[in-house]
Design a protein around this motif. Structure first.
Motif, mmCIF file in Angstrom:
data_model
loop_
_atom_site.group_PDB
_atom_site.id
_atom_site.type_symbol
_atom_site.label_atom_id
_atom_site.label_comp_id
_atom_site.label_asym_id
_atom_site.label_seq_id
_atom_site.Cartn_x
_atom_site.Cartn_y
_atom_site.Cartn_z
ATOM 1 N N LYS A 73 -10.433 37.739 -18.306
ATOM 2 C CA LYS A 73 -11.475 38.469 -19.032
ATOM 3 C C LYS A 73 -12.799 37.742 -18.835
ATOM 4 N N LEU A 74 -13.707 38.346 -18.097
ATOM 5 C CA LEU A 74 -14.938 37.665 -17.702
ATOM 6 C C LEU A 74 -15.951 37.630 -18.829
ATOM 7 N N ASN A 75 -16.544 36.437 -19.014
ATOM 8 C CA ASN A 75 -17.619 36.227 -19.986
ATOM 9 C C ASN A 75 -18.671 35.337 -19.355
ATOM 10 N N SER A 76 -19.834 35.272 -19.957
ATOM 11 C CA SER A 76 -20.908 34.446 -19.400
ATOM 12 C C SER A 76 -20.555 32.959 -19.450
ATOM 13 N N THR A 77 -19.774 32.560 -20.466
ATOM 14 C CA THR A 77 -19.304 31.178 -20.572
ATOM 15 C C THR A 77 -17.779 31.183 -20.614
ATOM 16 N N MET A 78 -17.144 30.416 -19.717
ATOM 17 C CA MET A 78 -15.685 30.415 -19.644
ATOM 18 C C MET A 78 -15.153 28.989 -19.503
ATOM 19 N N LYS A 79 -13.964 28.788 -20.070
ATOM 20 C CA LYS A 79 -13.263 27.509 -19.937
ATOM 21 C C LYS A 79 -11.814 27.820 -19.594
ATOM 22 N N VAL A 80 -11.348 27.349 -18.445
ATOM 23 C CA VAL A 80 -10.031 27.738 -17.939
ATOM 24 C C VAL A 80 -9.273 26.522 -17.425
ATOM 25 N N HIS A 81 -7.961 26.694 -17.262
ATOM 26 C CA HIS A 81 -7.166 25.701 -16.539
ATOM 27 C C HIS A 81 -7.576 25.735 -15.069
ATOM 28 N N CYS A 82 -7.635 24.541 -14.455
ATOM 29 C CA CYS A 82 -8.028 24.475 -13.040
ATOM 30 C C CYS A 82 -7.522 23.182 -12.408
ATOM 31 N N GLY A 83 -6.240 22.852 -12.713
ATOM 32 C CA GLY A 83 -5.691 21.618 -12.175
ATOM 33 C C GLY A 83 -6.359 20.393 -12.766
ATOM 34 N N PHE A 84 -6.021 19.234 -12.233
ATOM 35 C CA PHE A 84 -6.649 17.967 -12.594
ATOM 36 C C PHE A 84 -6.633 17.702 -14.102
ATOM 37 N N MET A 85 -5.490 17.988 -14.735
ATOM 38 C CA MET A 85 -5.350 17.599 -16.131
ATOM 39 C C MET A 85 -5.450 16.080 -16.222
ATOM 40 N N LYS A 86 -5.904 15.591 -17.329
ATOM 41 C CA LYS A 86 -6.138 14.150 -17.503
ATOM 42 C C LYS A 86 -4.861 13.354 -17.243
ATOM 43 N N ASN A 87 -4.979 12.352 -16.350
ATOM 44 C CA ASN A 87 -3.870 11.440 -16.030
ATOM 45 C C ASN A 87 -2.693 12.169 -15.381
ATOM 46 N N SER A 88 -2.992 13.196 -14.550
ATOM 47 C CA SER A 88 -1.903 13.980 -13.951
ATOM 48 C C SER A 88 -1.734 13.739 -12.461
ATOM 49 N N GLY A 89 -2.529 12.847 -11.857
ATOM 50 C CA GLY A 89 -2.348 12.541 -10.443
ATOM 51 C C GLY A 89 -3.456 13.041 -9.551
ATOM 52 N N ALA A 90 -3.210 12.983 -8.221
ATOM 53 C CA ALA A 90 -4.201 13.341 -7.192
ATOM 54 C C ALA A 90 -5.448 12.474 -7.324
ATOM 55 N N ASP A 91 -5.235 11.152 -7.462
ATOM 56 C CA ASP A 91 -6.338 10.208 -7.623
ATOM 57 C C ASP A 91 -6.876 9.781 -6.256
ATOM 58 N N MET A 92 -8.185 9.572 -6.188
ATOM 59 C CA MET A 92 -8.831 9.100 -4.960
ATOM 60 C C MET A 92 -9.265 7.644 -5.119
ATOM 61 N N ASP A 93 -9.378 6.954 -3.993
ATOM 62 C CA ASP A 93 -9.904 5.592 -4.006
ATOM 63 C C ASP A 93 -11.383 5.608 -4.374
ATOM 64 N N SER A 94 -11.842 4.539 -5.029
ATOM 65 C CA SER A 94 -13.236 4.479 -5.499
ATOM 66 C C SER A 94 -14.221 4.567 -4.336
ATOM 67 N N VAL A 95 -13.867 4.004 -3.169
ATOM 68 C CA VAL A 95 -14.767 4.061 -2.020
ATOM 69 C C VAL A 95 -14.957 5.499 -1.550
ATOM 70 N N ASP A 96 -13.924 6.329 -1.676
ATOM 71 C CA ASP A 96 -14.022 7.732 -1.280
ATOM 72 C C ASP A 96 -14.771 8.548 -2.328
ATOM 73 N N VAL A 97 -14.545 8.247 -3.589
ATOM 74 C CA VAL A 97 -15.273 8.927 -4.670
ATOM 75 C C VAL A 97 -16.775 8.715 -4.500
ATOM 76 N N LYS A 98 -17.160 7.510 -4.132
ATOM 77 C CA LYS A 98 -18.578 7.199 -3.924
ATOM 78 C C LYS A 98 -19.118 7.952 -2.702
ATOM 79 N N TYR A 99 -18.325 8.012 -1.630
ATOM 80 C CA TYR A 99 -18.791 8.656 -0.398
ATOM 81 C C TYR A 99 -19.051 10.142 -0.600
ATOM 82 N N ILE A 100 -18.160 10.840 -1.295
ATOM 83 C CA ILE A 100 -18.278 12.301 -1.393
ATOM 84 C C ILE A 100 -19.418 12.751 -2.300
ATOM 85 N N GLN A 101 -20.045 11.824 -3.030
ATOM 86 C CA GLN A 101 -21.157 12.212 -3.898
ATOM 87 C C GLN A 101 -22.305 12.831 -3.114
ATOM 88 N N LYS A 102 -22.425 12.477 -1.845
ATOM 89 C CA LYS A 102 -23.531 12.976 -1.025
ATOM 90 C C LYS A 102 -23.200 14.291 -0.319
#
Length: 452
Positions: free
Chosen positions: A124-153
């Protein structure tokens, strides 16, 4: 003497004809083998200007591996004007659920525990929405800090992924200097694939600790959230905006593909020229998700009773088989190439698509059309010709074929008794559905492709 001479000539002609036929067959066999080779100069033979193909064409009918057609791209990547970003209109603000109150598990599910009520509300579409979209807190798919920094650009991204060591990175070709500077080429891998790549190709490490294979920056994810490698592969493919949140535009290609068209020309052709925010190709054979589901069962790509259950839910919820009366050319995409501008609507679509993959089977070509159906005309996307899709890349074989025991299961009882049920994905298939599906009969399917 005259008789002996004539017989000798006949024999010579026969031997020459056989030798010539063997030469043609040998050339064709070499060409087909070279198409699947990981060696650069051999795989180049598979291109549309392949000399082997031209020679075979001059001899007679040849067996070209894919139906390709010329893509009407711009002539010069340096002349492409990057337009202003598409404004967010229908959904203006999108945020994500990262904690489920009802989930007391110290290792929560990556996709969360979405209820049937939450699932229905998310469409149901609204102007403001909050949905499930993976990446629940502490659920995995973690990246290395060096990669997290690189992708910021990284605002312009070409992304791909390799899981469970099924492929090695294939270097893109025909990439302009402008695109090499503008785009981040990000290859998402798990630890098994990283180890396989390091043993089979050259990995360079930069001064910051980043790992590279040619133009590809390797992004390693740790603590894989799913038992099934195919589900893990859906994370970078569908949730590209969650892994790389700074991205304005992204082009996803499967790990077995070698990109042969400049990414800036791809964005201009498939997004900017028609003012689209999402582009994907029409499937080669199937238009209806029920055709696709039938093919999945015949090819044993996932447990047949679970594929049927997902399709019954969709049919009960109003998903009709594709027909020419529909506004889109197909309900089934070729999901190996996805081209996106990351607007809130495109990102919402990706979240809802992933939620279906997380809840049900990992066969994303079934759930794609369903999510499009539920959103109606809200998502402005372009489905382009399959022959253009085949002209974007060279297809390489996996290093090995994937197979899991659940794919061969014929009944629900077999899945349960043999312990084939996934523990962290597809749980919607085992959660009581809020309606009786026992009387639902799937629409008849006209088979348009071989079982494979």
């Amino acid at each position: 003497m005259r008789l002996v001479w004539r017989r000798g000539v006949v024999r010579l002609v026969l031997v020459s004809a056989i030798a010539w036929a063997m030469l043609v067959l040998l050339a064709l066999a070499f060409h087909l083998w070279s198409c699947s080779s990981s060696v650069g100069f051999l795989s180049a033979l598979c291109r549309k200007d392949s000399k082997v193909l031209n020679v075979l064409d001059s001899m007679g009918p040849s067996s070209k591996p894919l139906h390709r057609c010329q893509i009407p791209v711009a002539d010069d990547p340096n002349a492409v004007v990057i337009p202003k970003r598409t404004p967010n209109t229908i959904v203006k603000k999108l945020s994500y659920i990262t904690v489920d109150k009802q989930d007391k598990d110290p290792s929560p599910l990556f996709g969360g525990r979405q209820s049937w009520k939450q699932r229905e509300k998310s469409f149901k579409l609204n102007s403001t929405m909050k949905v499930h979209c993976g990446f629940m807190k502490n659920s995995g798919a973690d990246m290395d800090s060096v990669d997290v920094k690189y992708i910021q650009k990284c605002k312009f991204v070409v992304a791909s992924g390799i899981f469970d060591g099924y492929d090695i990175p294939h270097q893109p070709s025909n990439i302009s200097h402008r695109s090499q500077k503008l785009f981040c080429f990000l290859m998402v891998v798990d630890e098994v694939s990283l180890d396989f790549i390091e043993k089979n190709t050259t990995v360079k490490i930069d001064n910051a600790g980043g790992k590279w294979v040619g133009i590809w920056r390797l992004i390693t994810v740790h603590r894989l959230p799913f038992d099934e490698p195919r589900r893990n592969g859906k994370i970078p493919k569908i949730l590209t905006q969650r892994l790389f949140p700074q991205a304005w535009y992204s082009i996803w290609i499967d790990g077995k593909m070698e990109l042969i068209v400049d990414p800036l020309l791809i964005l201009e052709r498939y997004l900017w020229r028609g003012k689209y925010t999402f582009a994907v190709a029409v499937h080669k054979h199937h238009r209806s998700i029920y055709e696709e589901g039938d093919a999945i069962k015949r090819r044993k790509r996932y447990a047949r009773p679970l594929v049927d259950l997902q399709m019954k839910m969709y049919y009960y919820e109003g998903m009709e088989p594709w027909s020419p009366k529909k506004k889109i050319p197909s309900d089934v995409p070729e999901g190996a190439v996805l081209i996106r501008e990351h607007t809130t609507m495109t990102d919402l679509f990706s979240c809802l698509w992933f939620n279906e993959v997380n809840l049900f089977t990992p066969r994303d070509q079934i759930s794609f059309g369903y999510v499009v159906h539920r959103l109606g005309d809200a998502l402005k996307f372009f489905m382009f010709a399959n022959c253009e899709y085949n002209s974007l890349f060279i297809l390489h074989k996996h290093t090995r074929e994937h197979s899991s025991k659940v794919e061969w299961a014929k009944t629900i009882d077999e899945i349960v008794k043999k312990g084939l049920k996934e523990s962290r994905g597809g749980l919607g298939l085992w959660t009581p559905y809020p309606a009786d599906l026992s009387s639902v009969e799937l629409p008849a399917v006209k088979r348009t492709s071989p079982a494979g």
